[in-house]
Enzyme design. Structure first.
Site, PDB file in Angstrom:
ATOM      1  N   ARG A 110      27.115  37.914  -4.660  1.00 47.83           N
ATOM      2  CA  ARG A 110      27.510  36.530  -4.436  1.00 47.83           C
ATOM      3  C   ARG A 110      26.936  35.616  -5.660  1.00 47.83           C
ATOM      4  NH1 ARG A 110      26.891  34.303   1.236  1.00 47.83           N
ATOM      5  NH2 ARG A 110      24.837  33.615   0.447  1.00 47.83           N
ATOM      6  N   THR A 114      27.375  29.073  -5.892  1.00 48.57           N
ATOM      7  CA  THR A 114      28.531  29.069  -5.084  1.00 48.57           C
ATOM      8  C   THR A 114      28.897  29.672  -4.220  1.00 48.57           C
ATOM      9  OG1 THR A 114      29.889  30.528  -6.369  1.00 48.57           O
ATOM     10  CG2 THR A 114      29.751  28.057  -7.176  1.00 48.57           C
ATOM     11  N   ASP A 208      17.472  37.145   2.722  1.00 55.87           N
ATOM     12  CA  ASP A 208      18.251  37.988   1.779  1.00 55.87           C
ATOM     13  C   ASP A 208      17.992  39.420   1.928  1.00 55.87           C
ATOM     14  OD1 ASP A 208      18.855  39.711  -0.693  1.00 55.87           O
ATOM     15  OD2 ASP A 208      19.194  37.728  -1.531  1.00 55.87           O
ATOM     16  N   ASP A 211      17.002  41.794  -1.126  1.00 63.11           N
ATOM     17  CA  ASP A 211      15.631  41.584  -1.562  1.00 63.11           C
ATOM     18  C   ASP A 211      14.404  42.170  -0.675  1.00 63.11           C
ATOM     19  OD1 ASP A 211      16.372  40.017  -3.330  1.00 63.11           O
ATOM     20  OD2 ASP A 211      15.753  37.982  -2.928  1.00 63.11           O
TER      21      ASP A 211
HETATM   22  C1  PRP Z   1      24.864  40.025   0.063  1.00 64.22           C
HETATM   23  C2  PRP Z   1      25.424  41.003   1.218  1.00 64.22           C
HETATM   24  C3  PRP Z   1      26.850  40.826   1.022  1.00 64.22           C
HETATM   25  C4  PRP Z   1      27.035  39.486   0.701  1.00 64.22           C
HETATM   26  C5  PRP Z   1      27.164  38.747   1.872  1.00 64.22           C
HETATM   27  O1  PRP Z   1      24.893  40.475  -1.150  1.00 64.22           O
HETATM   28  O2  PRP Z   1      24.698  42.253   0.916  1.00 64.22           O
HETATM   29  O3  PRP Z   1      27.091  41.607   0.210  1.00 64.22           O
HETATM   30  O4  PRP Z   1      25.659  38.969   0.179  1.00 64.22           O
HETATM   31  O5  PRP Z   1      27.706  37.458   1.783  1.00 64.22           O
HETATM   32  P1  PRP Z   1      29.049  37.088   1.774  1.00 64.22           P
HETATM   33  O6  PRP Z   1      29.812  37.691   3.216  1.00 64.22           O
HETATM   34  O7  PRP Z   1      29.167  35.373   1.676  1.00 64.22           O
HETATM   35  O8  PRP Z   1      30.053  37.530   0.576  1.00 64.22           O
HETATM   36  P2  PRP Z   1      24.480  39.615  -2.391  1.00 64.22           P
HETATM   37  O9  PRP Z   1      25.584  39.565  -3.295  1.00 64.22           O
HETATM   38  O10 PRP Z   1      23.396  38.847  -2.302  1.00 64.22           O
HETATM   39  O11 PRP Z   1      23.887  40.865  -3.223  1.00 64.22           O
HETATM   40  P3  PRP Z   1      22.770  42.105  -3.214  1.00 64.22           P
HETATM   41  O12 PRP Z   1      23.313  43.061  -2.371  1.00 64.22           O
HETATM   42  O13 PRP Z   1      22.104  42.692  -4.450  1.00 64.22           O
HETATM   43  O14 PRP Z   1      21.595  41.395  -2.200  1.00 64.22           O
HETATM   44  N1  URA Z   2      23.207  37.991   2.088  1.00 62.81           N
HETATM   45  C1  URA Z   2      22.003  38.141   2.529  1.00 62.81           C
HETATM   46  O1  URA Z   2      21.250  39.085   2.175  1.00 62.81           O
HETATM   47  N2  URA Z   2      22.038  37.396   3.726  1.00 62.81           N
HETATM   48  C2  URA Z   2      22.632  36.394   4.016  1.00 62.81           C
HETATM   49  O2  URA Z   2      22.421  35.497   5.140  1.00 62.81           O
HETATM   50  C3  URA Z   2      23.836  36.251   3.387  1.00 62.81           C
HETATM   51  C4  URA Z   2      24.024  36.802   2.258  1.00 62.81           C
END
Ligand code: PRP
Ligand code: URA
Length: 217
Positions: A110, A114, A208, A211
């Protein structure tokens, strides 16, 4: 009264155990070691529930008492596909239940500003079109990342009704976005939260996930 879930969404029963596990991982003061341990416990429950939704065929075996037993065996092959990075946390839970299961990866991130998802990479088992797919991502917020991953699976000719999306925490917005577009796949989640904040994070949520599982102290 809570609105009814679409028929293709399954939420794990709200047992005391699940509530306690979710409370630990939601707590901002939970350290990474505990976050990993208790997330893994919920992931195991999700995988077990997901496997309950796979079809079986009749199978008769002979027991050591020389008696026939009319049982069942799983119909068809499966694989896991994790949405990197956070989805990778769910791979071991799947492996613990399904020995030597094949795993594919889709890297979607993500955009921090945005909240729109960007697809960077995918590597999937060559015969994925012939398998049930357990799609792994702990967070379903806007639904953008899950929808992008599902598009990748469908482009590889996975049948929509053979996709099971396993997820720890979902928002109603994410559930609606995915189920409006896809009515045949199934979502199995441990919790459907209140909504999203202005940064498109799930509330109350747990912050997150990636993280907290992989990098925070
Ligand atoms: C997070 C999560 C999902 C996404 C959800 O990943 O693991 O993949 O956000 O959000 P959405 O439904 O609004 O698309 P992120 O892109 O933050 O990456 P990460 O897995 O590296 O934490
Ligand atoms: N990704 C996360 O890890 N947490 C949220 O709440 C949304 C997106």
């Amino acid at each position: 009264m809570k609105p009814e879930l679409p028929p293709n969404v399954v939420c794990l029963p709200r047992t005391n155990q699940l509530e306690a596990l979710l409370t630990i991982i939601r707590d901002k003061d939970t350290n990474r070691g505990d976050f990993i341990f208790y997330s893994n416990r919920i992931i195991r429950l999700l995988v077990e529930e997901g496997l309950n939704h796979l079809p079986v065929v009749e199978k008769t075996v002979t027991t050591p008492t020389n008696t026939e037993f009319e049982g069942v065996s799983f119909k068809g092959k499966i694989c896991g596909v994790s949405i990197m990075r956070a989805g990778e946390s769910m791979e071991q839970g799947l492996r613990d239940c399904c020995r030597s299961v094949r795993i594919g990866k889709i890297l979607i991130q993500r955009d921090e500003e945005t909240a729109l998802p960007k697809l960077y990479y995918s590597k999937l088992p060559p015969d994925i079109d012939d398998r049930y797919v357990l799609l792994l991502d702990p967070m379903l917020a806007t639904g953008g990342s899950a929808i992008k991953a599902i598009e990748v699976l469908l482009a590889h000719e996975v049948k929509e009704d053979k996709i099971l999306f396993l997820n720890l925490v979902a928002s109603p917005e994410g559930i609606e976005a995915v189920t409006k577009k896809y009515s045949q796949l199934k979502i199995v989640t441990a919790s459907i939260d209140k909504g999203l904040n202005d940064k498109k994070y799930i509330i109350p949520g747990l912050g997150d996930f990636g993280d907290r599982y992989f990098t925070l102290p």
